[in-house]
Design a protein around this motif. Structure first.
Motif, PDB file in Angstrom:
ATOM      1  N   PRO A  87      29.803  31.999  51.915  1.00 51.82           N
ATOM      2  CA  PRO A  87      30.105  31.640  50.526  1.00 51.82           C
ATOM      3  C   PRO A  87      29.891  32.792  49.547  1.00 51.82           C
ATOM      4  O   PRO A  87      30.535  32.816  48.498  1.00 51.82           O
ATOM      5  N   GLU A  88      29.020  33.740  49.888  1.00 52.60           N
ATOM      6  CA  GLU A  88      28.791  34.871  48.979  1.00 52.60           C
ATOM      7  C   GLU A  88      30.041  35.739  48.867  1.00 52.60           C
ATOM      8  O   GLU A  88      30.465  36.110  47.765  1.00 52.60           O
ATOM      9  N   VAL A  89      30.645  36.073  50.018  1.00 56.91           N
ATOM     10  CA  VAL A  89      31.872  36.867  49.990  1.00 56.91           C
ATOM     11  C   VAL A  89      33.006  36.062  49.370  1.00 56.91           C
ATOM     12  O   VAL A  89      33.816  36.592  48.593  1.00 56.91           O
ATOM     13  N   ALA A  90      33.076  34.783  49.684  1.00 58.35           N
ATOM     14  CA  ALA A  90      34.118  33.928  49.097  1.00 58.35           C
ATOM     15  C   ALA A  90      34.009  33.923  47.572  1.00 58.35           C
ATOM     16  O   ALA A  90      35.026  33.963  46.868  1.00 58.35           O
ATOM     17  N   GLN A  91      32.775  33.892  47.067  1.00 63.11           N
ATOM     18  CA  GLN A  91      32.575  33.904  45.622  1.00 63.11           C
ATOM     19  C   GLN A  91      32.995  35.231  45.012  1.00 63.11           C
ATOM     20  O   GLN A  91      33.597  35.269  43.931  1.00 63.11           O
ATOM     21  N   ILE A  92      32.708  36.326  45.705  1.00 62.73           N
ATOM     22  CA  ILE A  92      33.118  37.642  45.213  1.00 62.73           C
ATOM     23  C   ILE A  92      34.642  37.712  45.118  1.00 62.73           C
ATOM     24  O   ILE A  92      35.195  38.247  44.147  1.00 62.73           O
ATOM     25  N   ILE A  93      35.333  37.164  46.099  1.00 62.40           N
ATOM     26  CA  ILE A  93      36.804  37.150  46.073  1.00 62.40           C
ATOM     27  C   ILE A  93      37.298  36.307  44.900  1.00 62.40           C
ATOM     28  O   ILE A  93      38.246  36.696  44.198  1.00 62.40           O
ATOM     29  N   GLU A  94      36.667  35.174  44.662  1.00 65.76           N
ATOM     30  CA  GLU A  94      37.049  34.347  43.515  1.00 65.76           C
ATOM     31  C   GLU A  94      36.821  35.101  42.204  1.00 65.76           C
ATOM     32  O   GLU A  94      37.648  35.043  41.283  1.00 65.76           O
ATOM     33  N   ASP A  95      35.679  35.782  42.118  1.00 61.15           N
ATOM     34  CA  ASP A  95      35.367  36.543  40.906  1.00 61.15           C
ATOM     35  C   ASP A  95      36.391  37.646  40.672  1.00 61.15           C
ATOM     36  O   ASP A  95      36.827  37.873  39.537  1.00 61.15           O
ATOM     37  N   GLU A  96      36.769  38.321  41.746  1.00 56.46           N
ATOM     38  CA  GLU A  96      37.740  39.405  41.605  1.00 56.46           C
ATOM     39  C   GLU A  96      39.122  38.865  41.262  1.00 56.46           C
ATOM     40  O   GLU A  96      39.866  39.486  40.487  1.00 56.46           O
ATOM     41  N   THR A  97      39.471  37.706  41.805  1.00 57.82           N
ATOM     42  CA  THR A  97      40.749  37.076  41.450  1.00 57.82           C
ATOM     43  C   THR A  97      40.789  36.775  39.953  1.00 57.82           C
ATOM     44  O   THR A  97      41.789  37.048  39.273  1.00 57.82           O
ATOM     45  N   TRP A  98      39.701  36.229  39.433  1.00 62.14           N
ATOM     46  CA  TRP A  98      39.638  35.939  37.999  1.00 62.14           C
ATOM     47  C   TRP A  98      39.717  37.228  37.179  1.00 62.14           C
ATOM     48  O   TRP A  98      40.397  37.290  36.156  1.00 62.14           O
ATOM     49  N   ARG A  99      39.001  38.269  37.647  1.00 68.02           N
ATOM     50  CA  ARG A  99      39.031  39.544  36.910  1.00 68.02           C
ATOM     51  C   ARG A  99      40.452  40.072  36.809  1.00 68.02           C
ATOM     52  O   ARG A  99      40.898  40.501  35.736  1.00 68.02           O
TER      53      ARG A  99
END
Length: 476
Positions: A25-37
């Motif tokens: 979930p940590e990497v998944a969250q980073i991907i979500e954060d980068e998608t939003w960015r």
């Protein structure tokens, strides 16, 4: 024969079948954060682009499992019959994308990046300590073209070869072809490299070829930044004049991050063997087959009429952005652009590229600090580099780019306020005032950031089937 149920995996193998959000979930969250960015901001780095959903699917495919050292039909591992098909298809599409005759040109699609493609080319075609000439880094060139300083050899190309940079005319910002020819008469290069990472104009390959011919030198074009524009025939064609052409596969080509080497087979019958051996085993290991699949998919798109429209739109957008900045009275290298980027000289404003990059980051605008002609230190660059490729991929047009230029103008005004509030020109004091200080500058950054997000989220994000479903992560 009747179908049989596939058994449930052993407990220790269950992790191999679970989705990313469950496993990590940590990497998944980073991907979500980068998608939003990427969705909520403005991507203006000239060396970046936003690739397609199909390309990302290919690049994230099961092909990542396969080792395939060697070339199609001559691998060091078994089980490569489908990988051979893939690499041959990618090579065919690469030649087609640039309208090249396969009897005259060949291509290697295995390099991991543009930098490794360049060094493999040097390894193949030069001897250690041979002489090379490339555009100097402060003048818009690339590190891999032989860059060094008075105190240190920076890149491998300057360590293993003798390098003499050529420059732009300090008054116009254009390549000084006459001075280049004069210096070549003195230096006697074995190879002349054309191409750059921050040069906003097209290249005169005919002049460079004439200079190279005088000295029996090889002519290499590194078109990493403009390869998509070259393929779409909206820039001059280096293949008419050069012996070898290297490129990345992202940037204006809009594929995954990797590299390619094109080489003439008609002039040097050994060129193909030299290049292939230099890529593997000399400079790297087994190819990344998933990435080659992504390249192949992107190259199919490059050959479409829609991509040619895209490439033309990139130049129009770059010119619209530059024209709007000029209307505010700012100084641009060459007073504008003929490709995908503008190079903005901030020195007349008493600002550095580092400061503007930081303010733009806080306002959800992504640019990069960059040296401009006349800079004495690459560590304290006097400008920023701005590219139009990614925003064009988000379906923005010239009017939208004018709005982007207005945001950049506001970032300059905010930076001037912050510099006064900091009472110092030191970067650390400037950043402290921008991020934690009390005052007008900090409030203006927050206002600009809100306006940028409201503007950016009006446009779709490539690679995401439905951008309206992109959610702002908690804490953003």
């Amino acid at each position: 024969m009747s179908a049989q149920a596939i058994p449930v995996p052993n407990d220790f193998n269950k992790v191999l079948y679970a989705p990313l959000a469950e496993v990590d979930p940590e990497v998944a969250q980073i991907i979500e954060d980068e998608t939003w960015r990427q969705f909520s901001g403005l991507e203006l780095i000239a060396s970046e682009n936003l690739t397609s959903l199909a390309t990302m699917e290919a690049n994230g495919s099961i092909l990542t499992n396969k080792y395939s050292e060697g070339l199609p039909g001559a691998r060091y591992y078994g089980g490569n019959e489908h990988i051979d098909r893939l690499e041959n298809l990618c090579r065919e599409r690469a030649l087609k994308a640039f309208d090249l005759d396969p009897k005259v040109w060949g291509v290697n699609v295995q390099p991991y990046s543009g930098s490794t493609a360049n060094f493999a080319t040097f390894t193949a075609l030069l001897e250690p300590q041979d002489r090379i000439m490339g555009l100097g880094l402060p003048d818009g060139g690339h590190l891999t073209h032989g860059y060094y300083t008075a105190k240190k050899k920076i890149s491998a190309s300057s360590i293993y070869f003798q390098s003499f940079p050529y420059q732009v005319d300090p008054k116009t910002g254009y390549i000084d072809y006459e001075r280049l020819a004069t210096n070549a008469n003195l230096f006697k290069p074995r190879m002349i490299i054309c191409g750059g990472s921050a040069y906003p104009r097209d290249w005169d390959y005919a002049k460079l070829a004439a200079t190279a011919k005088q000295h029996s030198a090889l002519l290499m074009a590194d078109i990493a930044h403009i390869s998509g524009l070259v393929a779409a025939k909206v820039q001059n064609n280096p293949f008419e004049f050069c012996d070898v052409v290297t490129t990345t596969t992202h940037k204006t080509l809009r594929g995954p991050r990797a590299g390619m080497i094109f080489f003439r087979k008609d002039k040097d019958p050994e060129a193909e063997a030299k290049i292939n051996a230099a890529v593997f085993p000399a400079c790297q290991g087994g190819p990344h087959n998933n990435t080659i699949a992504g390249i192949a998919t992107a190259l199919r798109q490059v050959s479409s009429p829609e991509f040619k429209e895209y490439a033309a739109a990139v130049i129009k957008n770059s010119q619209a952005l530059g024209a709007k900045l000029l209307s505010y009275g700012y100084k641009l290298q060459t007073e504008g652009s003929a490709n995908h980027l503008v190079l903005w000289d901030l020195r007349p404003l008493g600002l550095t590229g580092s400061k503007i990059e930081k303010i733009c980051d806080l306002a959800h605008i992504t640019i990069n600090k960059n040296a401009v002609a006349g800079d004495t230190s690459a560590m304290v660059p006097g400008g920023v580099r701005i590219g139009a490729s990614a925003l064009t991929s988000r379906s923005m047009g010239p009017a939208d780019m004018e709005q982007v230029a207005t945001f950049l103008h506001r970032a300059i005004e905010i930076s001037q306020v912050l510099q006064k509030e900091a009472g110092s020109k030191l970067l650390k004091d400037f950043v402290a005032k921008a991020t934690t200080g009390e005052g007008e500058g900090r409030k203006l950054i927050e206002q600009l950031a809100g306006d940028v997000q409201a503007f950016a989220t009006r446009f779709p994000l490539p690679g995401v089937p439905d951008s309206s479903k992109i959610q702002r992560p908690a804490g953003h």
